[in-house]
Design a protein around this motif. Structure first.
Motif, PDB file in Angstrom:
ATOM      1  N   GLN A   1       0.857  -1.186   0.087  1.00  0.00           N
ATOM      2  CA  GLN A   1      -0.165  -0.019  -0.103  1.00  0.00           C
ATOM      3  C   GLN A   1       0.745   1.266  -0.045  1.00  0.00           C
ATOM      4  O   GLN A   1       0.469   2.222  -0.808  1.00  0.00           O
ATOM      5  CB  GLN A   1      -0.967   0.063   1.174  1.00  0.00           C
ATOM      6  CG  GLN A   1      -2.117  -1.085   1.187  1.00  0.00           C
ATOM      7  CD  GLN A   1      -3.280  -0.329   0.120  1.00  0.00           C
ATOM      8  OE1 GLN A   1      -3.032  -0.236  -0.778  1.00  0.00           O
ATOM      9  NE2 GLN A   1      -4.381  -0.311   1.023  1.00  0.00           N
TER      10      GLN A   1
ATOM     11  N   VAL B   1      -5.039   1.854   7.091  1.00  0.00           N
ATOM     12  CA  VAL B   1      -5.336   0.516   6.192  1.00  0.00           C
ATOM     13  C   VAL B   1      -5.283  -0.736   6.876  1.00  0.00           C
ATOM     14  O   VAL B   1      -4.595  -0.802   7.768  1.00  0.00           O
ATOM     15  CB  VAL B   1      -4.204   0.739   5.044  1.00  0.00           C
ATOM     16  CG1 VAL B   1      -4.281   1.934   4.195  1.00  0.00           C
ATOM     17  CG2 VAL B   1      -2.864   0.340   5.525  1.00  0.00           C
TER      18      VAL B   1
ATOM     19  N   SER C   1      -8.732   3.654   4.321  1.00  0.00           N
ATOM     20  CA  SER C   1      -8.984   2.982   3.152  1.00  0.00           C
ATOM     21  C   SER C   1     -10.508   2.736   2.986  1.00  0.00           C
ATOM     22  O   SER C   1     -10.737   2.281   1.775  1.00  0.00           O
ATOM     23  CB  SER C   1      -7.991   1.715   3.010  1.00  0.00           C
ATOM     24  OG  SER C   1      -8.251   1.092   4.072  1.00  0.00           O
TER      25      SER C   1
END
Length: 425
Positions: free
Chosen positions: A181, A223, A251
């Motif tokens: 990510q 996330v 996210s």
């Protein structure tokens, strides 16, 4: 560098090579003379295998070939590796797993922004130089972003409570996913994104960590964290009533929900259905964060929030005839027939190369992060709706969403969100 040539070698009954993935691959270094043996192994594989062979260097007397084999599943890969070892023997076969090779690099790293070539350069990193800047900041605390690297620095946090489709993990086990990510966000925004799995057992612990880390970062992004924990962290931060709250994105609300709303609008538009007249059911809406609110904010007036745990699946089949679209956040084993289904599972995003067919957080999150850092303001519902509109405008005909490699995607989302945040002034 030798030229690269893609050669597909698959069983004759295979439907094609689209089912293979680099996630199930092995790279072998072998003498060129054994290429026929490799082809024979591939031909007898129980699944689909694609072979990518490097041309041998003519100057290389050993005639070594580096060959990458992509399989369609973990079981096919395990069979393939075993069969190659059995046929070629350990003395001829050198193997590496590209997935683990890439993971072991950490996927991104830091680089120096200032010169350290001369003694004069090094003196600018010394205690006396630091003392001057710190003394200045003690008098002008609001100038931190002018004289430090904080405006470029993003903390990517996870408590490992929702990493793909795994059960909650130990924090360090989440590193591969968080590093990926971080690499994606850095590539899209140019910001310095630091992956930070944290050992936080309760949402309150995670909220305290966000507050403790905030002085060193322009923004925080949660996330691979369960949406319930994200909501609890945001609630705890509001309750703490800090004089200056850290910029916090996540996210789900700033990624998946925005992309899914855009995909819903694009589906309705492709079928000639006005949002105000559309009938949309969201299955297990709690997984989607603010998805339901965004859908209503985008103009869809008839939204059914369907809880499959409370009602089971059968009543949903009874509703199907009155629906234009089902947004499936849980992964229905048997969705109703006769109604379009948009699969939007936070734990299982579509592959990067087919992201135009389904939502990923990366459609919206990089642009919203860029806007938050630029404006130094938290992302609002209005900014998310502006990002939805930007995504729909960037979507090519016949697709649900833009490809993730579209160069203007992140700038368009960021510009739309900045305009929405600026309207508050």
């Amino acid at each position: 560098m030798p030229a690269r040539r893609g050669v597909a070698a698959v069983p004759s009954e295979a439907a094609g090579v689209r089912g293979t993935s680099a996630a199930f691959s092995v790279t072998v270094l072998v003498p060129g003379r054994v290429r026929a043996d490799i082809d024979a192994v591939i031909a007898s594989a129980p699944g689909v295998v694609v072979c990518y062979a490097d041309e041998a260097d003519e100057a290389d007397a050993r005639d070594q070939r580096r060959i990458t084999l992509d399989a369609d599943s973990g079981s096919t890969l395990a069979w393939l590796t075993s069969a190659l070892r059995a046929r070629l023997g350990a003395d001829l076969l050198q193997t590496e797993d590209p997935v683990f090779t890439v993971a072991s690099t950490g996927k991104l790293t830091q680089s120096l922004c200032a010169s350290v070539t001369t003694g004069h350069d090094l003196a600018l990193f010394d205690a006396e130089a630091d003392r001057r800047v710190i003394r200045y900041l003690s008098v002008h605390p609001n100038h931190t972003d002018r004289v430090t690297g904080r405006p470029r620095r993003i903390a990517l946090l996870t408590d490992a409570s929702a990493v793909l489709d795994f059960e909650p993990l130990a924090a360090e086990a989440a590193l591969p996913a968080v590093e990926s990510q971080a690499a994606h966000l850095h590539r899209a925004t140019g910001l310095d994104v630091i992956p930070m799995p944290v050992d936080a057992h309760e949402p309150a612990d995670l909220a305290r960590l966000v507050g403790m880390l905030a002085p060193g970062f322009a923004a925080m992004v949660l996330v691979h964290t369960h949406v319930r924990r994200i909501d609890a962290v945001r609630a705890a931060m509001l309750a703490a009533a800090r004089p200056t709250s850290p910029l916090l994105l996540d996210s789900i609300n700033d990624g998946l929900a925005v992309a899914a709303t855009a995909a819903i609008l694009n589906h309705l538009r492709a079928h000639g259905i006005e949002p105000a007249r559309a009938r949309v059911a969201i299955v297990d809406p709690g997984r989607g964060g603010d998805l339901a609110g965004l859908v209503v904010g985008a103009g869809v007036r008839q939204v059914t929030l369907y809880d499959p745990v409370l009602y089971g699946v059968q009543p949903l089949h009874g509703l199907a005839a009155d629906l234009d679209l089902i947004v499936d956040l849980i992964g229905l084993a048997r969705p109703p027939d006769g109604v379009a289904v948009l699969r939007t599972r936070p734990e299982l995003p579509p592959p990067l190369d087919s992201a135009s067919l389904g939502p990923r957080p990366l459609h919206a999150l990089p642009g919203l992060l860029q806007a938050a850092v630029t404006m130094r303001r938290p992302i609002t519902p209005a900014a998310r709706l502006a990002a939805v509109r930007a995504l729909t405008m960037q979507t090519p005909p016949g697709m649900l969403l833009p490809p993730l490699d579209l160069p203007r995607l992140t700038p368009a989302v960021a510009a739309a969100a900045v305009e929405a945040l600026s309207a508050r002034e």
